[in-house]
Each structure stands twice: as structure tokens, then as C-alpha cells.
Design an enzyme around this catalytic site. Structure first.
Site, PDB file in Angstrom:
ATOM      1  N   SER A  28     -10.021  -0.337   6.792  1.00 54.64           N
ATOM      2  CA  SER A  28      -9.398  -0.224   5.466  1.00 54.64           C
ATOM      3  C   SER A  28      -8.644  -1.447   4.980  1.00 54.64           C
ATOM      4  CB  SER A  28      -8.465   0.983   5.428  1.00 54.64           C
ATOM      5  OG  SER A  28      -9.216   2.171   5.404  1.00 54.64           O
ATOM      6  N   SER A  77      -9.782   2.024   2.556  1.00 51.10           N
ATOM      7  CA  SER A  77      -8.891   2.728   1.669  1.00 51.10           C
ATOM      8  C   SER A  77      -7.927   1.841   0.895  1.00 51.10           C
ATOM      9  CB  SER A  77      -8.084   3.738   2.474  1.00 51.10           C
ATOM     10  OG  SER A  77      -7.254   3.063   3.413  1.00 51.10           O
ATOM     11  N   LYS A 108       0.853  -1.195   0.000  1.00 51.63           N
ATOM     12  CA  LYS A 108       0.000   0.000   0.000  1.00 51.63           C
ATOM     13  C   LYS A 108       0.887   1.243   0.000  1.00 51.63           C
ATOM     14  CE  LYS A 108      -4.028   1.921   2.468  1.00 51.63           C
ATOM     15  NZ  LYS A 108      -4.936   1.740   3.634  1.00 51.63           N
TER      16      LYS A 108
END
Ligand SMILES: [Mg+2]
Ligand SMILES: [Zn+2]
Lengths: 498, 98, 503
Positions: A180, A156, A81
Site C-alpha cells: 500500500s 490503499s 494517511k
């Protein structure tokens, strides 16, 4: 051949590399080729580090050639990420304000991955500063859900989950502030774990809400998640909030999945209005499955959970309004409007206006409001009391049960654009995941079927007490094995091919 | 619970150094009013006698020894700077305090 | 510069009662910064002592320096404060380019030390108790260099250059309770407090507390209220007053300025003020209105500090003798009066005298040189005693040479002059300048004979029993030997030659 490699689990890839049946370079090339082939459609990655990944892979192969012992994930590719700092690779956090920033230091998690000889393929897309549940808030465009590219992959960390579901990587890293990791896992039919707060170092993880943020593993199987969990977890002296205790035996637990004799809690508050019928149905079936596997089901009442979302939307914005103040155009990142006549103050304000997206601005303003004098006690102060009450309800619950289960998210993946300008509707996606962040304990999401009405994946959330992360894996592995046996194959095989 | 006005949003934006445009002020004021209206529910517990939790961990006294660790090189420190001069971060004129 | 109306000091005090608050920031002398392992060494190249944490880079996190906490507790204990059983850091949110995170990691409503006092001695020996509100831990900011303006000041600069080496250096902020009842002595109390605090900090060994190097910085908050009233007036906050003398001047100036505003029917604006060393004035800074809202909240990246009681007692036991106690002890050891001790303190000579005695001198001569010759010299040069180019060991050596009769006072002064002028050690100066008491009996005998011959009348008086008259002959001999004779020896010789014995 390539097709076979990309469908292998991380555990299997590592085993074959160690055995000499595959080279790390072959594995990396297969995944890079897959990214090349499908990522234009999926847009899971913001940055692919082809050269770096191949160099890491070569190093693993050389290590093996020298006869050195390889770790349990050596040579396995991973999608990171874009919220972790990486030397030599951009770190944007999905924001324009950090476009092009190349950090001079590696996050502790990144160091741990490198030490484990994991091959980092690149950085994945995310909602800007991890604020969102759909990855639509990325400044670099949305990510598609591999099950249906017109739908959101969750957020996210939508990029990381989509990369797994699209077979672009067998492992990924996410961060979970309000869900997330788990919510994207749920809507993409993958596995995601939010470790106990303090279990994985936050050093080098760009902060959204410091007291809630937690990095964790994403994978396609429970065992793979456990292997990754073990590689990234552990005490870090650079993070004052890192737990100085042995990592719970997660791999061992994943290898010995069972729920026999366990007491499993079902919280009354995790259903009702706003929950999609097919989600509730798959959840109820999961509870039945647990019962059939020997678990005792216990009904629980946690009334304060109804206030969790409200508390979260005060605490997280408050902390973010302070954490994001550093993006001021002075030391790094974007600078707008510096024409030689404007003051630093004006340049900061213009840069933040141009560099932050709507959701980030909304939360900064909300947080500034909640912390300002005259409102602090009513908002931030009360939210922290809610936090205490939720923690107490969890504590009380865990006196009665070993784990709690719930749907991970009230609905399956919604269409891109549907909730884009309705923040309150968007926030509901995290209804079931937020209480865990507030209390700091551990939780996992794993697939429990497809919703009959839309054929999209449904996630089952398992919640364990703090530092009992191993229970997630023990229960998760048992549930996963039972479902795979029932379905005849992993759920992801039902996804349309890209 | 009071709602939030356009003027308040403008004031908050100034505090947060966000040069919001006029239409953004209107847009955000409406949305924030809704959000605050919803999250204000937390004040239901305001009169309860429970301690606030600012942090999920019960840790205390995490400290490090006063030992020098390597710093970044000035080049690394300045590597992301939008502008630099004399090995320092170059920034526009600073208003306010002398 | 705008001319500020002032009322005379006497008129101001006749009408009003000053209330002061003093905020002192002390930069600790730790090896590393408060929240990261970067070195705090002064004088390094710009931005060479920075890391992700003290540059506020995305992803970076703070970790508390244990010695920073220990120093804060020591300061708290020395100020007779209570030490918090449990306290937290808090974020003070405001934007400023010299502050990398745009919040200062500080403490808010949970300071590590609170409710203490410091007794300070005024010039006449009176003790004034200054109550301490709190002492808390925080971090320093970076330094900006303003370019393009005429004077390197912020106004008129085209841009600024930032060096973050100082960013994150530990600070202890020490805040007094409102100081009431000092009356006309308020400026003196302010100065004495800062001086005493500085002595204390140095004695604790937690900082050099050099005000000239910015290691100790003082803000003077002041308000006036009419005599007989209780409520405080509106205060001004004069920032960064960085010498003892300036502290006194700033307080005095603000008393006179406030009084002028108030007597003319005006109101005091709550604002920060800048102090100007050149003329002792203050000018308006930033107005403190409601727009300022620091939005403090507990620092989520750090965990609470809960110092164990045993640790605190251990630190308490290890505290050095406090400066005022030590001064009283020394006063007795040296056998000097309160007043003399006060002037020794005012001259900043305590440590120099102690060191000179430690180097072998007796108390009286150590005191004599530092408070006489050397104090005068320092005064003329406008420097402090410690900045003089002479060490306590040098002074001890001079005093040993006098004691042994190798030098007399006059010669000793010349030796000191030589050492101060950089001519070397006392012995080297004696050697180079040929400064030795004339002890050659032959040469001295001739000088004595000449003096007796040339002053026959006086010699007769002495022979007749007026021994006191010998001084005149000694003077003549000293003159003839250009001072290089031992006066006592000369006297003995004269009396001997005249066949008189003393007493
Ligand atoms: Mg302060
Ligand atoms: Zn540093």
C-alpha cells in the site's frame, strides 16, 4: 513564486527555511493554496487542517527567530494517511464507521513528526481500513491519479501518493500491509518505502493486519524519503513489535548512492502472465541500467513466491477479522439502529453492516472462515508455513545478493471502476509487493519510466534484507540519479499539469 | 478443497456480527467461493514439515516495568462515545450472560 | 425461579461417580494492568483508569506487564508446574460489550505453566492430590451496570452502563485436570482446593485473592458417570461461584441435579449455569453449541514469552514456604494435634494466631482466644476473623494482662468484648470499665474471712486435710468480689488463713 515552492524537494525547502530564504508559513500557505486549487479534482485529502498547519509553521519560524537549531525537515509540509491517530484531527481510516472520530491521542509516528517540526497539512484518502489497491474502497469517494484523473492512484495509500504527484505536499506518510505504499508510488511516479517490519512504530496506526502492517515514507525523491524515514523510525516502548536497535543510516546512504560492486538479484517468479509488456520492458531496462552502473546481476529462483498472494489473502483477512471486531458501536464511532428496543448485539451487527464497505466485509468473512475450527490448519496454518518458506527463500537469496529488484506492480494505473467488483483481479496488483510483507524485510518503489503503450509511470521495486533499509536508499539514489540524467528531468515533470 | 455456501457465509456473518442483507449473502458467497478456491493453494505445503511463522520478527520477552502511567481523563475516554451516562459508556441492553 | 428436580445426595452417590473440573481466575495485585500502564487501584471513579489500549481504541497496542508474567510463573512453580520455555499470547475472539477489543488477550495451546498439582487437606486430615492442567495469563473485562431492570440484573434492563477501569487487569486462570475418585467428598475437595489455592496465592504475595471482592472467582465444571464406567458424562459449567461455601454447595447441587436428570432417563445439556447464593441452586445459562467458535490465533501485537531458565530457578528459590508445609511446621511448634490444626485452618485462624504470637503472646493463649472467644464472636456476627474489630496485638495485650495477673479469664473476656464493641484498646477498656483483679489484700482478706465464717463446715473439712474442698470457698470469694479477684491468690489466702499447705 508559489509554483516554485510546491515543486521544491523537502530537502531544499528545509534548507531554505533554515537559511531564512523562505519562511515555514510561506511554504505552508503555498501548499494550502495548491490544495485549494487542485484537490477538488484529485481528492487526495479527506481533511485539511489549515489552522493547525499554519500554527505549526509559525512555531517553526519562531523557533528559527529565537536562534534555535532546526531539524532537517523543519517546516516541511506533509500529507498524513488517515490511518494514524491525531489529537484534534479526525481519523476515519477511510471508513464510515469512524466518521467524525477525533482520537484523544497521537500516534507515535505523529509525535515523531511533530518533534521533527514537520508541518502536517491534513489527512489523506485511502481504501477503507487500508484494504485495497486503488483507493476506490474509500467510503469518501475515490482519488484520481494526477497522471490521468480517470485512473486509480493505487492503494490503499492513493491519497498520499496522489498528493505528492499533484504537488500538494512534498512529503507524505503511507502504510504498507501488502504493497500500500509501494504500489501507489509506482503508479503515480513517486517514491515509497516500506521499512523493515518493526522499524517504524505501529502505535496509533489503526491496525489492518498487525503482523504485516508497516508505516513508511512517501516522497518525490529518494533523499526526501530517507529524511522522512529517519524522522519517523526508531524504537517505541509502546509497540512490542518495534525493533530496539539503531535506525539504519538511510540518509547517509541516500547521499552516497552507488551500485558499483553490488550483487543484484532478479527473481524468476516476478514476471510472466499478467505482467504488462511496457512494465516488463521498463523493468528490463532498469536491470540493464544497474548492470551499466557496475552491479552484478544474479538470477534467482524463489518458487514459493507463487504462493505468497494466497498466503497473504488468508493471513491478512484473519488478522483483520479480529482487529476490526472492536468497531462495535459501543465506545466510539458510528452507532446505527439504537432505538431503545434493540439489543447491543443487534445494534453492533446493524452498525457494522452499515459502517463497513464491501471489501472490508468480504475480508472479515474470509478471515473468520480461515480461523474457524476445522479450517484453521488447512488455511491459516498452511499460510503460515508458506510464510516460513518465503522467509527462507529470501534468506537464501540474500546470501547471494545484496538487493533484489522487480517491477513494483504488474501493470500501470488501471481505470477507476475497472476492477471494482472483481476482487481477484484487484488482488493481483500486489503480486510483487506481498512477499516482502510476509517476510518482514524492507522494500522501495521508485519511478523507472513510462510504459510505452499508455504513457503511465512504471515502478521499480528494490528489496533489501531486514534492517538493511539503507541498501534501498544507496541503490535507489544511484538509479534515480542515472534516470534523471537520462531523462533530463525528474519523471514527474512529464505529468500533465492539473 | 471445499467451496463456501450461502449458509456458511450467513453463519460466518453472524460470528462476525455483520447483519448482511439477502442479496449480499448471494453476492459474497459467489465471490468468496472464488477467492477461497484460489487461496486454497496454500494447502500444497500443508504436509511439509516446516514451522509456521506467525510473526516476521524473532523478538521475545518484550515487557514493561509495572509502573503506573497517566491514564486518559474520563472526558477523553468518553469523548467518542455514541452515548454516555454517569461517566460511563451507555450501551443498549446486553443479552446473554447475567 | 423454576424448581429443579434433585435426587438425594446419598442416592446420587449410590448410583454415580462425580468428575469435577475447577477453573479459578485470580486477579493479580500488580500496580498496573496486564497490557497498559493504567492503575489497578480499586474504588476509582468510573473510566478514570483507562487509556487507548484498555479501551481498545483504534491504533492502540498492548505491552506485557513484567510482574504479571513473574506472578504467573510464581503461581506455576508453587503448583509444581512445568514452566514453558517459550509461549505466546493468543486472541480469544468473541463479542461482548464489556470486552473493549471484542477479543480477550489470553493464552491458548501454549500456557506459561502446565502439568502440576496441589495437595489439599480435607477436614479429617486426609491429603487429596488435585492435578493441575495449566495456569495461563489473560486480562479481565470491564464492569457493566444494568439500568432499568427491577434488580440491577441484565434481564429486563433497558440499557447498560460500562466502566472499563477493570478491563485489562491481569488474570491468571488456573485449570485443574478432571478430578476423579473423590466420590462423595467431591464437594469437600472442591472447597478445600479453592481454600488451599487461596492460601497459596496469598502466601506468594501476588494477590489478596479476596473472593468477596471478585479477586478470585471459581467455575465449577461437573459431570457424573455410572459407577464402574470410565468415560465422562456431559458436564455443566457453573460460573462465578464466589465463596468457599458456595463452591461446595454448587458442586453438591449439581451432583444432585445431574443425578435426577440421569436417573429419570434425561440427558444433561452442555451449558453454563448460574449459581444462586440465596438457596444454593443453579439455573440454566448459555447453551454451549457449535456456534461458539473462539477462533484463537497467536496474538500478533505481542512477541513470545521465553522465560530464561536462570530466572525461573531464581524465582523458585525465592518461593515462600507453602501453606500446607507452613501449617505442619506451626502445628509442631504449637504442639497441637492434626485435628486441632485442621479446625484452626477451617476457622481461618492460622495467620491471626501467628501474628498474635509475633506480638508477644504464648502459643497456647493466642490459640485459646482466637479459637474460643473470638471464633464464637465471628460466628455469631457471620464475619471472618480478620474482619473482627480486634487486632492480634490487642489479643496479645490481653493475654499479657492475664499472664501478669492483672486480669483473670473472666475479666479478659469482658475486655475483649469491649474492644470488639469499639471501646478502644484493651488498656482503655480495662480503665473505662474498671476491670482489674482485686488484689488489695485488705479487701480480699475481709472477703476471705467472710467466706470462711459463712461456710464453717467446709472450712473444717479443709482444716481436716480435704484441700480439694477449697474450690467452694474460692467460688464464694469470687462471687463476693464479682469476679474481680485473682482466683489463685484467693486460694492461697484461704489456705493460709486455715493453716493448711497444699500438697
Ligand atoms: Mg479464561
Ligand atoms: Zn489502560
Amino acid at each position: 513564486m508559489t509554483d516554485n515552492i510546491i515543486k521544491l524537494t523537502a530537502a531544499e525547502i528545509a534548507r531554505r527555511i533554515a537559511a531564512g530564504d523562505l519562511t515555514a508559513v510561506e511554504v505552508t500557505e503555498a501548499h494550502l493554496a495548491r490544495i485549494e486549487a487542485v484537490d477538488e479534482k484529485v481528492h487526495a485529502f479527506l481533511h485539511v487542517d489549515r489552522e493547525g498547519a499554519l500554527a505549526q509553521a509559525r512555531a517553526v519560524d519562531e523557533k528559527r527567530a529565537r536562534g534555535e537549531k532546526l531539524g532537517p525537515l523543519a517546516g516541511v509540509p506533509l500529507a498524513l494517511k488517515d490511518i494514524f491517530t491525531t489529537v484534534g484531527m479526525p481519523t476515519t481510516v477511510g471508513s464510515k464507521i469512524l466518521e467524525g472520530w477525533i482520537p484523544p491521542y497521537d500516534a507515535t509516528l505523529v509525535k515523531n513528526l511533530k518533534a521533527a517540526d514537520v508541518v502536517i497539512l491534513g489527512k489523506t484518502n485511502m481504501d477503507e481500513f487500508a484494504m485495497g489497491s486503488s483507493t476506490e474502497n474509500s467510503a469518501y469517494g475515490p482519488t484520481g491519479n494526477p497522471w490521468d484523473l480517470t485512473r486509480i492512484p493505487g492503494g490503499s495509500g492513493g491519497g498520499s501518493s496522489a498528493a505528492l504527484a499533484a504537488y500538494e505536499a512534498p512529503l507524505a506518510i503511507g502504510t504498507d500491509t501488502g504493497g500500500s505504499i509501494r504500489q501507489p508510488a509506482a503508479v503515480t511516479g513517486t517514491v515509497g518505502v516500506k521499512p523493515t517490519y518493526g522499524g517504524v512504530s505501529r502505535y496509533g496506526m489503526v491496525a489492518f493486519s498487525s503482523s504485516l502492517d508497516q508505516g513508511g515514507p512517501c516522497a518525490r525523491t529518494v533523499l526526501d524519503a530517507a529524511l522522512l524515514h529517519e524522522a519517523i523510525a526508531g524504537h517505541d516502548p509502546l509497540d512490542s513489535t518495534s525493533i530496539d536497535a539503531p535506525v539504519p543510516p538511510v540518509v547517509e546512504a541516500a547521499l552516497s548512492g552507488s551500485v558499483g560492486g553490488m550483487r543484484v538479484g532478479v527473481v524468476k517468479q516476478f514476471r510472466g502472465e499478467g505482467y504488462q509488456a511496457g512494465v516488463v520492458q521498463r523493468f528490463d531496462e532498469s536491470v540493464e541500467l544497474l548492470r551499466s552502473l557496475g552491479a552484478e546481476i544474479v538470477e534467482l529462483d524463489c518458487p514459493t513466491f507463487d504462493l505468497a498472494l494466497s498466503a497473504y489473502y488468508l493471513i491478512a483477512p484473519s488478522e483483520c477479522s479480529s482487529n476490526l471486531a472492536r468497531f462495535d458501536a459501543m465506545r466510539y464511532g458510528l452507532r446505527v439502529g439504537d432505538d431503545g428496543t434493540r439489543s447491543a448485539e443487534d445494534v453492533t451487527a446493524l452498525t457494522r453492516e452499515a459502517g463497513f464497505g464491501d471489501e472490508v466485509k468480504r475480508r472479515i468473512i474470509l478471515g473468520t472462515y480461515a480461523l474457524s475450527s476445522g479450517y484453521y490448519d488447512a488455511y491459516y496454518g498452511s499460510a503460515q508455513k508458506v510464510r516460513t518458506l518465503i522467509t527462507r527463500e529470501f534468506e537464501k537469496a540474500f546470501e547471494e545478493v545484496d538487493v533484489i529488484v522487480s517491477p513494483t506492480t504488474p501493470t500501470t494505473a488501471f481505470p477507476i471502476g475497472e476492477r471494482a467488483d472483481d476482487p481477484m483481479a484487484m488482488y493481483l496488483a500486489d503480486l510483487c509487493t506481498i512477499p516482502t510483507n510476509l517476510a518482514g524485510n524492507a522494500a522501495m518503489s521508485l519511478p523507472c519510466g513510462l510504459a510505452p503503450e499508455d504513457g503511465l509511470p512504471v515502478g521499480l521495486q528494490i528489496i533489501a534484507p531486514a534492517m538493511k533499509d539503507d541498501r534501498l536508499y544507496k541503490v535507489g539514489a544511484a538509479v534515480e540519479a542515472a534516470f534523471v540524467e537520462k531523462w533530463g528531468h525528474p519523471l514527474l515533470e512529464e505529468a500533465p499539469s492539473l | 478443497m471445499p467451496g463456501i455456501t450461502r449458509e456458511e457465509v450467513a453463519h460466518l456473518a453472524r460470528l462476525a456480527r455483520l447483519e448482511l442483507k439477502g442479496e449480499e449473502l448471494d453476492h459474497f458467497a459467489g465471490q468468496l467461493d472464488d477467492i477461497i478456491g484460489a487461496v486454497a493453494r496454500v494447502s500444497e505445503v500443508a504436509d511439509q514439515d516446516v514451522p509456521p511463522t506467525s510473526h516476521p520478527l524473532p523478538l521475545t520477552n518484550v515487557m514493561r516495568a509495572d509502573e503506573v502511567r497517566p491514564s486518559l481523563t474520563p472526558e477523553q475516554a468518553l469523548s467518542g462515545a455514541p452515548a454516555q451516562e454517569q461517566q460511563r459508556f451507555k450501551v443498549p441492553q446486553i443479552l446473554g450472560e447475567d | 425461579m423454576t424448581v429443579t428436580e434433585l435426587l438425594s445426595y446419598e442416592a446420587a452417590l449410590a448410583e454415580y461417580d462425580p468428575v469435577m473440573g475447577l477453573e479459578v481466575h485470580v486477579e493479580l495485585g500488580t500496580r498496573t494492568k496486564m497490557f497498559c500502564g493504567c492503575s489497578t487501584e480499586l474504588g476509582a471513579e468510573p473510566n478514570s483508569q483507562t487509556c487507548p489500549t484498555c479501551l481498545g481504541m483504534p491504533g492502540s497496542l498492548p505491552v506485557v506487564n513484567a510482574i504479571g508474567v513473574e506472578s504467573a510463573i510464581k503461581i506455576g512453580l508453587a503448583l509444581h508446574c512445568e514452566i514453558a520455555e517459550w509461549c505466546r499470547f493468543a486472541r480469544k475472539n468473541y463479542f461482548y460489550p464489556d470486552m473493549p477489543k471484542n477479543f480477550q488477550t489470553s493464552q491458548y495451546d501454549e500456557p506459561i505453566a502446565f502439568n502440576g498439582y496441589l495437595d489439599v487437606q480435607l477436614e479429617d486430615g486426609e491429603i487429596f492430590r488435585v492435578e493441575i492442567e495449566r495456569a495461563h495469563m489473560e486480562e479481565d473485562t470491564g464492569k457493566s451496570l444494568h439500568v432499568g431492570g427491577a434488580t440491577g440484573r441484565i434481564h429486563g434492563a433497558s440499557h447498560s452502563l460500562l466502566d472499563y477501569n477493570r478491563a485489562g487487569i491481569p488474570l491468571i486462570e488456573i485449570v485443574t485436570k478432571p478430578i476423579e475418585g473423590a466420590g462423595e467428598r467431591a464437594p469437600e475437595v472442591a472447597k478445600a482446593y479453592v481454600a488451599e489455592l487461596r492460601e497459596l496465592i496469598r502466601a506468594l504475595g501476588v494477590s489478596d485473592a479476596r473472593m468477596d471482592k471478585g479477586q478470585m472467582r471459581c467455575d465449577v465444571n461437573l459431570s457424573l458417570r455410572p459407577h464402574g464406567t470410565k468415560t465422562f458424562g456431559t458436564r455443566s459449567e457453573t460460573k462465578n461461584v464466589n465463596s468457599l461455601r458456595s463452591v461446595e454447595r454448587a458442586a453438591r447441587f449439581e451432583i444432585q441435579r445431574h443425578a435426577a436428570v440421569l436417573t429419570s432417563g434425561g440427558t444433561i445439556v452442555q451449558e453454563t449455569r448460574h449459581f444462586h447464593e440465596d438457596d444454593g441452586s443453579t439455573t440454566s445459562g448459555r447453551i454451549k453449541d457449535n456456534a461458539e467458535d473462539y477462533r484463537y490465533f497467536p496474538e500478533p501485537d505481542l512477541v513470545p514469552v521465553a522465560p530464561a531458565r536462570e530466572w525461573i530457578e531464581e524465582l523458585r528459590k525465592g518461593l515462600p514456604e507453602l501453606p500446607r508445609v507452613r501449617r505442619n511446621r506451626l502445628r509442631e511448634e504449637w504442639g497441637v494435634s492434626e485435628l486441632d490444626m485442621q479446625s484452626i485452618l477451617n476457622a481461618g485462624a492460622v495467620d491471626a494466631i501467628v501474628a498474635t504470637i509475633e506480638a508477644g503472646a504464648d502459643a497456647a493463649s493466642a490459640r485459646k482466644w482466637w479459637m474460643g472467644e473470638l471464633a464464637r464472636n465471628a460466628n455469631e456476627q457471620g464475619v471472618s476473623l480478620e474482619e473482627l474489630a480486634i487486632t492480634p496485638a490487642d489479643v496479645a495485650r490481653v493475654s499479657a494482662l492475664v499472664a501478669s495477673g492483672d486480669l483473670n479469664d473472666k475479666l479478659a473476656r469482658q475486655v475483649i468484648e469491649g474492644v470488639l464493641a469499639g471501646e478502644g484498646t484493651p488498656d482503655a477498656v480495662v480503665e473505662k470499665r474498671g476491670l482489674k483483679v482485686v488484689s488489695d489484700d485488705g479487701a480480699l482478706g475481709t472477703a476471705v474471712d467472710e467466706a470462711i465464717a459463712g461456710n464453717a463446715a467446709i472450712a473444717d473439712k479443709i482444716r481436716g486435710g480435704k484441700v480439694a474442698a477449697v474450690g467452694a470457698l474460692v467460688g464464694a470469694v469470687m462471687k463476693a468480689t464479682r469476679g474481680q479477684a485473682d482466683a489463685a491468690k484467693v486460694k492461697d489466702l484461704i489456705l493460709e488463713k486455715l493453716g493448711v499447705s497444699e500438697g
